[in-house]
Design a protein around this motif. Structure first.
Motif, PDB file in Angstrom:
ATOM      1  N   CYS A 170       0.810  -1.226   0.000  1.00 30.81           N
ATOM      2  CA  CYS A 170       0.000   0.000   0.000  1.00 30.81           C
ATOM      3  C   CYS A 170       0.840   1.272   0.000  1.00 30.81           C
ATOM      4  O   CYS A 170       0.525   2.229  -0.701  1.00 30.81           O
ATOM      5  N   ARG A 171       1.924   1.317   0.781  1.00 26.53           N
ATOM      6  CA  ARG A 171       2.746   2.522   0.799  1.00 26.53           C
ATOM      7  C   ARG A 171       3.373   2.777  -0.563  1.00 26.53           C
ATOM      8  O   ARG A 171       3.545   3.926  -0.973  1.00 26.53           O
ATOM      9  N   ASP A 172       3.709   1.700  -1.293  1.00 26.75           N
ATOM     10  CA  ASP A 172       4.295   1.848  -2.621  1.00 26.75           C
ATOM     11  C   ASP A 172       3.269   2.363  -3.628  1.00 26.75           C
ATOM     12  O   ASP A 172       3.591   3.200  -4.486  1.00 26.75           O
ATOM     13  N   PHE A 173       2.040   1.858  -3.526  1.00 24.13           N
ATOM     14  CA  PHE A 173       0.979   2.357  -4.393  1.00 24.13           C
ATOM     15  C   PHE A 173       0.772   3.846  -4.152  1.00 24.13           C
ATOM     16  O   PHE A 173       0.607   4.635  -5.096  1.00 24.13           O
ATOM     17  N   ALA A 174       0.770   4.242  -2.883  1.00 28.44           N
ATOM     18  CA  ALA A 174       0.584   5.655  -2.546  1.00 28.44           C
ATOM     19  C   ALA A 174       1.745   6.493  -3.059  1.00 28.44           C
ATOM     20  O   ALA A 174       1.538   7.572  -3.642  1.00 28.44           O
ATOM     21  N   HIS A 175       2.982   6.026  -2.865  1.00 25.95           N
ATOM     22  CA  HIS A 175       4.152   6.781  -3.330  1.00 25.95           C
ATOM     23  C   HIS A 175       4.127   6.981  -4.840  1.00 25.95           C
ATOM     24  O   HIS A 175       4.434   8.076  -5.335  1.00 25.95           O
ATOM     25  N   PHE A 204      -1.401  -1.236   9.436  1.00 22.97           N
ATOM     26  CA  PHE A 204      -1.635   0.141   9.039  1.00 22.97           C
ATOM     27  C   PHE A 204      -1.858   0.183   7.527  1.00 22.97           C
ATOM     28  O   PHE A 204      -1.361  -0.674   6.786  1.00 22.97           O
ATOM     29  N   HIS A 205      -2.590   1.192   7.076  1.00 22.97           N
ATOM     30  CA  HIS A 205      -2.867   1.311   5.651  1.00 22.97           C
ATOM     31  C   HIS A 205      -2.448   2.683   5.160  1.00 22.97           C
ATOM     32  O   HIS A 205      -2.689   3.696   5.823  1.00 22.97           O
ATOM     33  N   ALA A 206      -1.801   2.712   3.987  1.00 21.63           N
ATOM     34  CA  ALA A 206      -1.334   3.955   3.392  1.00 21.63           C
ATOM     35  C   ALA A 206      -2.172   4.306   2.166  1.00 21.63           C
ATOM     36  O   ALA A 206      -2.416   3.455   1.299  1.00 21.63           O
ATOM     37  N   ILE A 207      -2.623   5.557   2.100  1.00 19.82           N
ATOM     38  CA  ILE A 207      -3.326   6.076   0.938  1.00 19.82           C
ATOM     39  C   ILE A 207      -2.714   7.442   0.611  1.00 19.82           C
ATOM     40  O   ILE A 207      -1.608   7.745   1.053  1.00 19.82           O
ATOM     41  N   PHE A 208      -3.401   8.272  -0.151  1.00 18.71           N
ATOM     42  CA  PHE A 208      -2.861   9.591  -0.452  1.00 18.71           C
ATOM     43  C   PHE A 208      -4.007  10.563  -0.653  1.00 18.71           C
ATOM     44  O   PHE A 208      -5.169  10.168  -0.788  1.00 18.71           O
TER      45      PHE A 208
END
Length: 264
Positions: A170-175, A204-208
């Motif tokens: 998820c962090r990579d998708f957001a980046h 934890f979940h990363a978005i933007f």
């Protein structure tokens, strides 16, 4: 308004006196209201400090000179959220129209090398109508072309690495989404927090989010959950700017369980 219960458990082994800075508390953001929260440290450690930045949008817990073999941090909270409806007709802004505080989120950062992805961004998305639908098209492209695969990247992987390797989390998708948006002169920033995953291991979940239509709007290129069920913890340039943990010394993560439950 939606209501959630958060139970985040972190367990560590400490190998030498270590300084910890945690970011696990729900943000005091206009879109969410914390009705109850507490942090328990076991064994109890007296050198605990709370501090914040960005007007409490980013909140931190500092543990100084931890010198016990094993310890745990347990964060419990009850949070109400009211994320605005999707502004499907939101337009992008010319640079001269942007508020000064958004300009910071146009520049390349450690994990979002927008300057290196400008050709790709313009070639793939430059012809699309500017606004909400173009950002959604970026999310759709990433979802279709980047494989969500645990272990495919590490903490040093950047947006360029993900684009080349065609896999990430998820962090990579957001980046990658942030880097493409910035390359198209759309202010974009990294957001992480809690989101219910009913068929996945809690994490934890990363978005933007991007600044369009005179407001910040959340997006998620992973399609793993509903934006409406997201509880914000950190907001920054990229994951390096808002890690859930920074430490100085030697320590080992034994267990991580950031759970969230929707209660209405």
């Amino acid at each position: 308004m939606l209501k959630f219960q958060i139970d985040c458990l972190l367990e560590y082994r400490v190998l030498e006196p270590t300084e910890f800075i945690f970011q696990v508390e729900a943000s005091k953001h206009p879109w969410q209201n914390i009705t109850n929260e507490q942090i328990d440290i076991n064994p109890k450690l007296e050198r605990l400090q709370h501090f914040d930045r960005d007007q409490q949008c980013n909140r931190f817990v500092r543990l100084s000179s931890v010198n016990v073999q094993n310890f745990s941090l347990h964060y419990h909270a009850e949070v109400e959220t009211n994320i605005p409806a999707r502004p499907l007709d939101a337009k992008e802004h010319a640079i001269h129209e942007l508020p000064a505080e958004t300009l910071f989120y146009l520049a390349p950062s450690r994990f979002c090398e927008s300057d290196l992805l400008e050709r790709m961004a313009q070639r793939t998305f430059g012809h699309l109508h500017k606004g909400y639908q173009r950002v959604q098209a970026i999310c759709d492209w990433i979802y279709q072309h980047i494989l969500y695969e645990s272990g495919s990247t590490d903490g040093m992987s950047s947006a360029k690495d993900v684009l080349i390797g065609r896999a990430g989390v998820c962090r990579d998708f957001a980046h990658l989404a942030i880097a493409i948006c910035r390359a198209l002169e759309i202010p974009a920033r990294f957001v992480f927090g809690y989101m219910p995953f009913y068929e996945a291991i809690p994490d934890f979940h990363a978005i933007f989010e991007v600044y369009i239509g005179e407001q910040w709007v959340l997006f998620d290129a992973t399609n793993m959950g509903s934006i409406d069920e997201f509880v914000r913890v950190g907001t920054g340039l990229d994951a390096k700017d808002v890690p859930f943990l920074s430490f100085f010394g030697q320590a080992e993560l034994l267990n991580i369980e950031p759970k969230i439950i929707k209660v209405n």
